[in-house]
Design a protein around this motif. Sequence first.
Motif, PDB file in Angstrom:
ATOM      1  N   LYS A 132       0.572  -6.949  21.247  1.00  0.00           N
ATOM      2  CA  LYS A 132      -0.268  -6.606  22.389  1.00  0.00           C
ATOM      3  C   LYS A 132      -1.757  -6.765  22.055  1.00  0.00           C
ATOM      4  CE  LYS A 132       3.139  -3.290  24.040  1.00  0.00           C
ATOM      5  NZ  LYS A 132       3.430  -1.874  24.255  1.00  0.00           N
ATOM      6  N   PRO A 133      -2.565  -7.096  23.064  1.00  0.00           N
ATOM      7  CA  PRO A 133      -4.000  -7.240  22.835  1.00  0.00           C
ATOM      8  C   PRO A 133      -4.675  -5.895  22.587  1.00  0.00           C
ATOM      9  CG  PRO A 133      -3.510  -7.410  25.175  1.00  0.00           C
ATOM     10  CD  PRO A 133      -2.191  -7.333  24.463  1.00  0.00           C
ATOM     11  N   GLY A 134      -5.667  -5.902  21.699  1.00  0.00           N
ATOM     12  CA  GLY A 134      -6.446  -4.698  21.429  1.00  0.00           C
ATOM     13  C   GLY A 134      -5.735  -3.662  20.583  1.00  0.00           C
ATOM     14  N   ILE A 135      -4.526  -3.947  20.148  1.00  0.00           N
ATOM     15  CA  ILE A 135      -3.745  -3.015  19.328  1.00  0.00           C
ATOM     16  C   ILE A 135      -3.895  -3.413  17.871  1.00  0.00           C
ATOM     17  CG2 ILE A 135      -1.416  -2.132  18.848  1.00  0.00           C
ATOM     18  CD1 ILE A 135      -2.501  -1.304  21.588  1.00  0.00           C
ATOM     19  N   GLU A 136      -4.042  -2.413  17.010  1.00  0.00           N
ATOM     20  CA  GLU A 136      -4.172  -2.691  15.581  1.00  0.00           C
ATOM     21  C   GLU A 136      -2.789  -2.726  14.937  1.00  0.00           C
ATOM     22  OE1 GLU A 136      -7.196  -1.444  12.040  1.00  0.00           O
ATOM     23  OE2 GLU A 136      -6.593   0.110  13.451  1.00  0.00           O
ATOM     24  N   TYR A 137      -2.579  -3.763  14.129  1.00  0.00           N
ATOM     25  CA  TYR A 137      -1.330  -3.952  13.393  1.00  0.00           C
ATOM     26  C   TYR A 137      -1.665  -4.134  11.921  1.00  0.00           C
ATOM     27  CZ  TYR A 137       0.739  -4.994  17.973  1.00  0.00           C
ATOM     28  OH  TYR A 137       1.173  -4.929  19.264  1.00  0.00           O
ATOM     29  N   ALA A 138      -0.631  -4.162  11.088  1.00  0.00           N
ATOM     30  CA  ALA A 138      -0.820  -4.437   9.660  1.00  0.00           C
ATOM     31  C   ALA A 138       0.334  -5.287   9.147  1.00  0.00           C
ATOM     32  CB  ALA A 138      -0.895  -3.138   8.860  1.00  0.00           C
ATOM     33  N   ILE A 139      -0.017  -6.270   8.324  1.00  0.00           N
ATOM     34  CA  ILE A 139       0.968  -7.030   7.563  1.00  0.00           C
ATOM     35  C   ILE A 139       1.233  -6.206   6.308  1.00  0.00           C
ATOM     36  CG2 ILE A 139       1.398  -9.139   6.260  1.00  0.00           C
ATOM     37  CD1 ILE A 139      -0.887 -10.396   8.047  1.00  0.00           C
ATOM     38  N   VAL A 140       2.486  -5.928   6.015  1.00  0.00           N
ATOM     39  CA  VAL A 140       2.844  -5.160   4.824  1.00  0.00           C
ATOM     40  C   VAL A 140       3.683  -6.062   3.915  1.00  0.00           C
ATOM     41  CG1 VAL A 140       4.044  -3.124   3.929  1.00  0.00           C
ATOM     42  CG2 VAL A 140       2.785  -2.988   6.088  1.00  0.00           C
ATOM     43  N   VAL A 141       3.308  -6.112   2.646  1.00  0.00           N
ATOM     44  CA  VAL A 141       3.997  -6.949   1.657  1.00  0.00           C
ATOM     45  C   VAL A 141       4.447  -6.043   0.518  1.00  0.00           C
ATOM     46  CG1 VAL A 141       3.808  -8.954   0.142  1.00  0.00           C
ATOM     47  CG2 VAL A 141       2.468  -8.867   2.258  1.00  0.00           C
ATOM     48  N   LEU A 142       5.732  -6.156   0.134  1.00  0.00           N
ATOM     49  CA  LEU A 142       6.227  -5.293  -0.927  1.00  0.00           C
ATOM     50  C   LEU A 142       7.335  -5.959  -1.720  1.00  0.00           C
ATOM     51  CD1 LEU A 142       8.663  -2.788   0.595  1.00  0.00           C
ATOM     52  CD2 LEU A 142       7.122  -4.026   2.073  1.00  0.00           C
ATOM     53  N   SER A 143       7.487  -5.499  -2.950  1.00  0.00           N
ATOM     54  CA  SER A 143       8.532  -5.977  -3.842  1.00  0.00           C
ATOM     55  C   SER A 143       8.836  -4.881  -4.851  1.00  0.00           C
ATOM     56  CB  SER A 143       8.066  -7.245  -4.573  1.00  0.00           C
ATOM     57  OG  SER A 143       9.055  -7.648  -5.505  1.00  0.00           O
ATOM     58  N   ASN A 144       9.994  -4.974  -5.476  1.00  0.00           N
ATOM     59  CA  ASN A 144      10.315  -4.059  -6.568  1.00  0.00           C
ATOM     60  C   ASN A 144       9.729  -4.555  -7.883  1.00  0.00           C
ATOM     61  OD1 ASN A 144      11.719  -2.172  -5.046  1.00  0.00           O
ATOM     62  ND2 ASN A 144      13.628  -3.308  -5.200  1.00  0.00           N
ATOM     63  N   SER A 145       8.929  -5.600  -7.830  1.00  0.00           N
ATOM     64  CA  SER A 145       8.293  -6.157  -9.015  1.00  0.00           C
ATOM     65  C   SER A 145       6.774  -6.126  -8.878  1.00  0.00           C
ATOM     66  CB  SER A 145       8.727  -7.612  -9.229  1.00  0.00           C
ATOM     67  OG  SER A 145       7.911  -8.224 -10.211  1.00  0.00           O
ATOM     68  N   PRO A 146       6.068  -5.750  -9.941  1.00  0.00           N
ATOM     69  CA  PRO A 146       4.602  -5.816  -9.919  1.00  0.00           C
ATOM     70  C   PRO A 146       4.073  -7.220 -10.224  1.00  0.00           C
ATOM     71  CG  PRO A 146       5.319  -4.920 -12.005  1.00  0.00           C
ATOM     72  CD  PRO A 146       6.568  -5.131 -11.169  1.00  0.00           C
ATOM     73  N   ASP A 147       4.972  -8.189 -10.373  1.00  0.00           N
ATOM     74  CA  ASP A 147       4.563  -9.550 -10.754  1.00  0.00           C
ATOM     75  C   ASP A 147       4.059 -10.396  -9.591  1.00  0.00           C
ATOM     76  OD1 ASP A 147       5.302  -8.879 -13.317  1.00  0.00           O
ATOM     77  OD2 ASP A 147       7.260  -9.851 -13.192  1.00  0.00           O
ATOM     78  N   TYR A 148       4.236  -9.923  -8.347  1.00  0.00           N
ATOM     79  CA  TYR A 148       3.739 -10.668  -7.191  1.00  0.00           C
ATOM     80  C   TYR A 148       2.257 -10.360  -6.984  1.00  0.00           C
ATOM     81  CZ  TYR A 148       8.378 -12.168  -5.809  1.00  0.00           C
ATOM     82  OH  TYR A 148       9.613 -12.777  -5.780  1.00  0.00           O
TER      83      TYR A 148
END
Length: 195
Positions: free
Chosen positions: A104-120
């Motif tokens: 939707k317009p004017g709405i704040e979103y977030a891309i979330v990135v996760l892994s069980n590894s700290p290597d990314y």
Amino acid sequence: DTRTLTSTQTAATAVRHRDPLAQTFVVDPDLYPDGVFIKDLDLFFRTKHGSLPVRAHIVTAENGIPTQKIVPFTEVEKKSSEVFISESAATPTTFTFKSAVHLKPGIEYAIVVLSNSPDYFLWHSEVGGDDKATGKRITKNPYTGVALKSANASTWTPDQNKDFKFTMRYAKFFESGTSVTKTIGNSSSNTAFGD
């Protein structure tokens, strides 16, 4: 003998705790008054784990902080073998959504990135740094959002000077029944974020 039975129900919401990174963004209501139907997302990785996967999804954000409310159809997991890495921040890894997703317009979103590894490690831009591709100084943030780190996907720490390098594509539909893909966002980059 009279007995009274009382039943009490308690609703609980499951909470996910991981160590993700996030990038907030807003769908500009002036440019996209009807919102956008996003199709996929490119993220740019510097390093990856040899076998563990990485996941990405979109959540809503409140007051600049990602929530745990995942936008339906945006959860995508990539095997390590499907993740491309680059020392020049030039090679994307595309996360294709299960369906076109309306934001939707004017709405704040977030891309979330996760892994069980700290290597990314994700490429990001940082105000004051040099663009890896052009060598030019980065003088401002490319988006209205901000990059964030978390140790539990609940409490977030923003970094006002950093933004993920990402590209998001959306579908534009026409009355004739055809569609075309357009791009939102294309950050410059200079260092790996998540160190």
